[in-house]
Design a protein around this motif. Structure first.
Motif, PDB file in Angstrom:
ATOM      1  N   LEU A 141      14.395  45.250  81.181  1.00 30.12           N
ATOM      2  CA  LEU A 141      13.840  44.784  80.231  1.00 30.12           C
ATOM      3  C   LEU A 141      14.216  45.298  79.037  1.00 30.12           C
ATOM      4  O   LEU A 141      14.316  46.373  78.607  1.00 30.12           O
ATOM      5  CB  LEU A 141      12.169  44.951  80.138  1.00 30.12           C
ATOM      6  CG  LEU A 141      11.355  44.480  78.887  1.00 30.12           C
ATOM      7  CD1 LEU A 141      11.314  42.904  78.978  1.00 30.12           C
ATOM      8  CD2 LEU A 141       9.739  44.824  79.177  1.00 30.12           C
ATOM      9  N   SER A 142      14.647  44.319  77.937  1.00 27.51           N
ATOM     10  CA  SER A 142      15.078  44.582  76.662  1.00 27.51           C
ATOM     11  C   SER A 142      14.180  43.919  75.600  1.00 27.51           C
ATOM     12  O   SER A 142      13.846  43.045  75.349  1.00 27.51           O
ATOM     13  CB  SER A 142      16.599  44.041  76.442  1.00 27.51           C
ATOM     14  OG  SER A 142      17.004  44.329  75.254  1.00 27.51           O
ATOM     15  N   ILE A 143      13.599  45.029  74.759  1.00 29.17           N
ATOM     16  CA  ILE A 143      12.904  44.649  73.662  1.00 29.17           C
ATOM     17  C   ILE A 143      13.499  44.968  72.238  1.00 29.17           C
ATOM     18  O   ILE A 143      14.116  46.064  72.287  1.00 29.17           O
ATOM     19  CB  ILE A 143      11.363  45.007  73.638  1.00 29.17           C
ATOM     20  CG1 ILE A 143      11.380  46.539  73.855  1.00 29.17           C
ATOM     21  CG2 ILE A 143      10.716  44.384  74.911  1.00 29.17           C
ATOM     22  CD1 ILE A 143       9.762  47.043  73.944  1.00 29.17           C
ATOM     23  N   THR A 144      13.174  44.244  71.202  1.00 27.66           N
ATOM     24  CA  THR A 144      13.775  44.797  69.974  1.00 27.66           C
ATOM     25  C   THR A 144      12.667  45.272  69.076  1.00 27.66           C
ATOM     26  O   THR A 144      11.607  44.672  69.061  1.00 27.66           O
ATOM     27  CB  THR A 144      14.312  43.429  69.407  1.00 27.66           C
ATOM     28  OG1 THR A 144      15.345  42.915  70.199  1.00 27.66           O
ATOM     29  CG2 THR A 144      15.421  43.802  68.131  1.00 27.66           C
ATOM     30  N   GLN A 145      13.003  46.421  68.227  1.00 26.14           N
ATOM     31  CA  GLN A 145      12.177  47.181  67.577  1.00 26.14           C
ATOM     32  C   GLN A 145      12.781  47.519  66.231  1.00 26.14           C
ATOM     33  O   GLN A 145      13.606  48.425  66.426  1.00 26.14           O
ATOM     34  CB  GLN A 145      11.365  48.194  68.188  1.00 26.14           C
ATOM     35  CG  GLN A 145      10.365  49.143  67.595  1.00 26.14           C
ATOM     36  CD  GLN A 145       9.047  48.446  67.407  1.00 26.14           C
ATOM     37  OE1 GLN A 145       8.865  47.410  67.216  1.00 26.14           O
ATOM     38  NE2 GLN A 145       7.941  49.183  67.958  1.00 26.14           N
ATOM     39  N   ALA A 146      12.250  47.045  65.123  1.00 26.62           N
ATOM     40  CA  ALA A 146      11.547  45.740  65.004  1.00 26.62           C
ATOM     41  C   ALA A 146      12.433  44.583  65.402  1.00 26.62           C
ATOM     42  O   ALA A 146      13.570  44.636  65.485  1.00 26.62           O
ATOM     43  CB  ALA A 146      11.320  45.647  63.198  1.00 26.62           C
ATOM     44  N   THR A 147      11.394  43.492  65.574  1.00 22.31           N
ATOM     45  CA  THR A 147      12.065  42.406  66.161  1.00 22.31           C
ATOM     46  C   THR A 147      12.855  41.757  65.282  1.00 22.31           C
ATOM     47  O   THR A 147      12.938  41.825  64.080  1.00 22.31           O
ATOM     48  CB  THR A 147      10.878  41.308  66.779  1.00 22.31           C
ATOM     49  OG1 THR A 147      10.198  40.624  65.467  1.00 22.31           O
ATOM     50  CG2 THR A 147       9.478  42.133  67.464  1.00 22.31           C
ATOM     51  N   GLU A 148      13.529  40.642  65.662  1.00 15.71           N
ATOM     52  CA  GLU A 148      14.251  39.763  65.025  1.00 15.71           C
ATOM     53  C   GLU A 148      13.607  38.863  64.074  1.00 15.71           C
ATOM     54  O   GLU A 148      14.226  38.176  63.273  1.00 15.71           O
ATOM     55  CB  GLU A 148      14.936  38.629  66.028  1.00 15.71           C
ATOM     56  CG  GLU A 148      16.146  39.145  66.829  1.00 15.71           C
ATOM     57  CD  GLU A 148      15.669  40.117  67.847  1.00 15.71           C
ATOM     58  OE1 GLU A 148      14.522  40.353  68.394  1.00 15.71           O
ATOM     59  OE2 GLU A 148      16.638  40.779  68.707  1.00 15.71           O
ATOM     60  N   LEU A 149      12.239  38.893  64.239  1.00 16.67           N
ATOM     61  CA  LEU A 149      11.453  38.006  63.208  1.00 16.67           C
ATOM     62  C   LEU A 149      10.741  39.050  62.359  1.00 16.67           C
ATOM     63  O   LEU A 149       9.655  38.773  61.631  1.00 16.67           O
ATOM     64  CB  LEU A 149      10.402  37.177  63.666  1.00 16.67           C
ATOM     65  CG  LEU A 149      10.828  35.746  64.305  1.00 16.67           C
ATOM     66  CD1 LEU A 149      10.054  34.943  64.592  1.00 16.67           C
ATOM     67  CD2 LEU A 149      12.099  35.181  63.311  1.00 16.67           C
ATOM     68  N   SER A 150      11.158  40.409  62.549  1.00 20.76           N
ATOM     69  CA  SER A 150      10.638  41.401  61.510  1.00 20.76           C
ATOM     70  C   SER A 150       9.445  41.879  61.535  1.00 20.76           C
ATOM     71  O   SER A 150       8.465  42.351  60.674  1.00 20.76           O
ATOM     72  CB  SER A 150      10.854  40.845  59.925  1.00 20.76           C
ATOM     73  OG  SER A 150      11.103  42.015  59.096  1.00 20.76           O
ATOM     74  N   THR A 151       8.831  41.716  62.772  1.00 17.84           N
ATOM     75  CA  THR A 151       7.702  42.297  63.180  1.00 17.84           C
ATOM     76  C   THR A 151       7.774  43.550  64.267  1.00 17.84           C
ATOM     77  O   THR A 151       9.080  43.714  64.257  1.00 17.84           O
ATOM     78  CB  THR A 151       6.738  40.913  64.213  1.00 17.84           C
ATOM     79  OG1 THR A 151       7.607  40.908  65.441  1.00 17.84           O
ATOM     80  CG2 THR A 151       6.327  39.996  63.529  1.00 17.84           C
ATOM     81  N   ALA A 152       6.644  44.004  64.377  1.00 16.71           N
ATOM     82  CA  ALA A 152       6.808  45.465  65.167  1.00 16.71           C
ATOM     83  C   ALA A 152       5.935  45.584  66.283  1.00 16.71           C
ATOM     84  O   ALA A 152       4.653  45.186  66.479  1.00 16.71           O
ATOM     85  CB  ALA A 152       6.726  46.582  64.342  1.00 16.71           C
ATOM     86  N   TYR A 153       6.321  45.886  67.500  1.00 11.65           N
ATOM     87  CA  TYR A 153       5.334  46.348  68.792  1.00 11.65           C
ATOM     88  C   TYR A 153       4.579  47.482  68.449  1.00 11.65           C
ATOM     89  O   TYR A 153       5.150  48.430  68.136  1.00 11.65           O
ATOM     90  CB  TYR A 153       6.322  46.695  69.867  1.00 11.65           C
ATOM     91  CG  TYR A 153       7.149  45.261  70.548  1.00 11.65           C
ATOM     92  CD1 TYR A 153       6.312  44.647  71.583  1.00 11.65           C
ATOM     93  CD2 TYR A 153       8.483  45.099  70.336  1.00 11.65           C
ATOM     94  CE1 TYR A 153       7.156  43.621  72.002  1.00 11.65           C
ATOM     95  CE2 TYR A 153       8.997  43.958  70.786  1.00 11.65           C
ATOM     96  CZ  TYR A 153       8.282  43.076  71.730  1.00 11.65           C
ATOM     97  OH  TYR A 153       8.971  42.164  72.371  1.00 11.65           O
ATOM     98  N   THR A 154       3.425  47.699  68.418  1.00 17.18           N
ATOM     99  CA  THR A 154       2.497  48.626  68.316  1.00 17.18           C
ATOM    100  C   THR A 154       2.931  49.701  69.793  1.00 17.18           C
ATOM    101  O   THR A 154       3.300  49.307  70.856  1.00 17.18           O
ATOM    102  CB  THR A 154       1.197  48.423  68.579  1.00 17.18           C
ATOM    103  OG1 THR A 154       1.006  47.831  69.800  1.00 17.18           O
ATOM    104  CG2 THR A 154       0.686  47.481  67.444  1.00 17.18           C
ATOM    105  N   PRO A 155       2.491  50.852  69.641  1.00 18.20           N
ATOM    106  CA  PRO A 155       2.503  51.818  70.682  1.00 18.20           C
ATOM    107  C   PRO A 155       1.887  51.262  71.968  1.00 18.20           C
ATOM    108  O   PRO A 155       2.438  51.257  73.051  1.00 18.20           O
ATOM    109  CB  PRO A 155       1.910  53.174  70.151  1.00 18.20           C
ATOM    110  CG  PRO A 155       2.009  53.189  69.063  1.00 18.20           C
ATOM    111  CD  PRO A 155       2.025  51.531  68.433  1.00 18.20           C
ATOM    112  N   ALA A 156       0.864  50.745  71.819  1.00 21.03           N
ATOM    113  CA  ALA A 156      -0.079  50.220  72.985  1.00 21.03           C
ATOM    114  C   ALA A 156       0.911  48.780  73.674  1.00 21.03           C
ATOM    115  O   ALA A 156       0.821  48.682  74.504  1.00 21.03           O
ATOM    116  CB  ALA A 156      -1.330  49.668  72.636  1.00 21.03           C
TER     117      ALA A 156
END
Ligand code: PLP
Length: 305
Positions: free
Chosen positions: A148-163
């Motif tokens: 699984l590949s996730i982007t941090q910060a995302t391509e829309l400039s949001t961020a995944y929280t630790p949770a």
């Protein structure tokens, strides 16, 4: 009034394009100048590379395996190739850079691993969306999900929280997936979330991070950081074969020493995020401009009519 500043407070020559258009930060530039003295061993056996590896391990408070490559496409593609066989697949968001902007390099470097996409608000994946992609086909005729590949910060400039990262890591554990993070703008995510780097990486279950130096001020270069060290087995050969082993490695690694010996990496990321927030506030008052998305990092998206 300062005549070099526009009445709206914008200095002439101010650049609103991508962070890819900026130069190196002074700390990185100065470190390169210092690294330019004398002769040192080649291909990463030099003191600058050792210092950069140690600085990254200190940053993450973790004994990771660290490699340096020239750009993000190589970092992502080689990291995913290290996790996958040719008959595997990588799940990612439909807007993910690995899907939309790497010219098929993840598939190429893994000899055919297929990229499978899923939708998600704010360019983020949810555990349900990932599980859906993984579970919809399990037969021998379909490429077996392996990462699984996730982007941090995302391509829309949001961020995944630790949770949120931890919840995705749980899905990965359930389905035997490696969790890869494209951290081209990792520093901006840390600045936006105000959490220690470990909290959104290994502590939350990330196995391998492509840590962005380019957009953070290094000028050039990304680091591939393996928290699950078994994945790094023979990775140096993979880098060499892909043309990603720098002979004068010190010039690729010295900027990391400049960024990480001190707080330059975080200071610059905070500054970039704050500048984006200011731009967003200014644009919000302009007729015909609609701000899109829920920006947290350093990119602002707007629709002009
Ligand atoms: C999300 C993301 N990942 C990776 C990259 C790195 O790409 P490149 O190969 O151009 O360094 C970028 C560059 O803009 C990006 O936005």
């Amino acid at each position: 009034m300062n005549r070099s500043v526009h009445p709206a407070g914008v200095a002439p020559g101010c650049q609103f394009a991508s962070d890819n258009t900026a130069g190196s930060c002074p700390e990185a530039w100065d470190a390169i100048a210092r690294a330019n003295e004398g002769c040192v061993p080649s291909y990463g056996d030099d003191p600058w590379t050792g210092r950069a590896c140690d600085a990254i391990r200190r940053l993450f408070e973790c004994d990771a395996d660290v490699f340096f490559v020239f750009n993000g496409t190589a970092a992502n593609s080689l990291a995913l190739a290290a996790a996958c066989q040719s008959y595997h697949s990588v799940v990612c968001h439909e807007l993910a850079h690995v899907e939309t902007d790497e010219c098929g390099a993840p598939e190429f470097f893994s000899n055919g691993t297929k990229v499978l996409t899923a939708p998600g608000a704010d360019a983020k994946l949810t555990p349900a969306a990932v599980a859906h992609v993984v579970e919809r086909r399990r037969d021998i005729h379909y490429p077996k999900p392996r990462a699984l590949s996730i982007t941090q910060a995302t391509e829309l400039s949001t961020a995944y929280t630790p949770a949120e990262v931890a919840a995705l890591a749980e899905v990965c554990r359930t389905h035997g997936l490696v969790l890869h993070m494209d951290g081209a703008r990792f520093a901006n995510a840390v600045a936006a979330l105000d959490v220690p780097p470990r909290a959104i990486t290994w502590e939350a279950g990330v196995d391998v991070l492509c840590l962005g130096g380019t957009k953070n001020g290094a000028g050039i270069g990304e680091a591939v950081v393996f928290f699950r060290r078994a994945l790094a087995d023979e990775f140096a050969w993979r880098c060499k074969q892909a043309g990603q082993l720098a002979s004068k490695m010190r010039f690729l690694t010295a900027p990391w020493v400049g960024l990480l010996d001190g707080d330059a990496w975080l200071r610059h990321a905070r500054h970039a995020n704050a500048a984006a927030a200011r731009l967003e506030r200014g644009l919000a008052g302009v007729p015909g401009v609609e701000i899109l998305g829920r920006r947290q990092a350093n990119a602002v998206f707007a629709r002009l009519s």
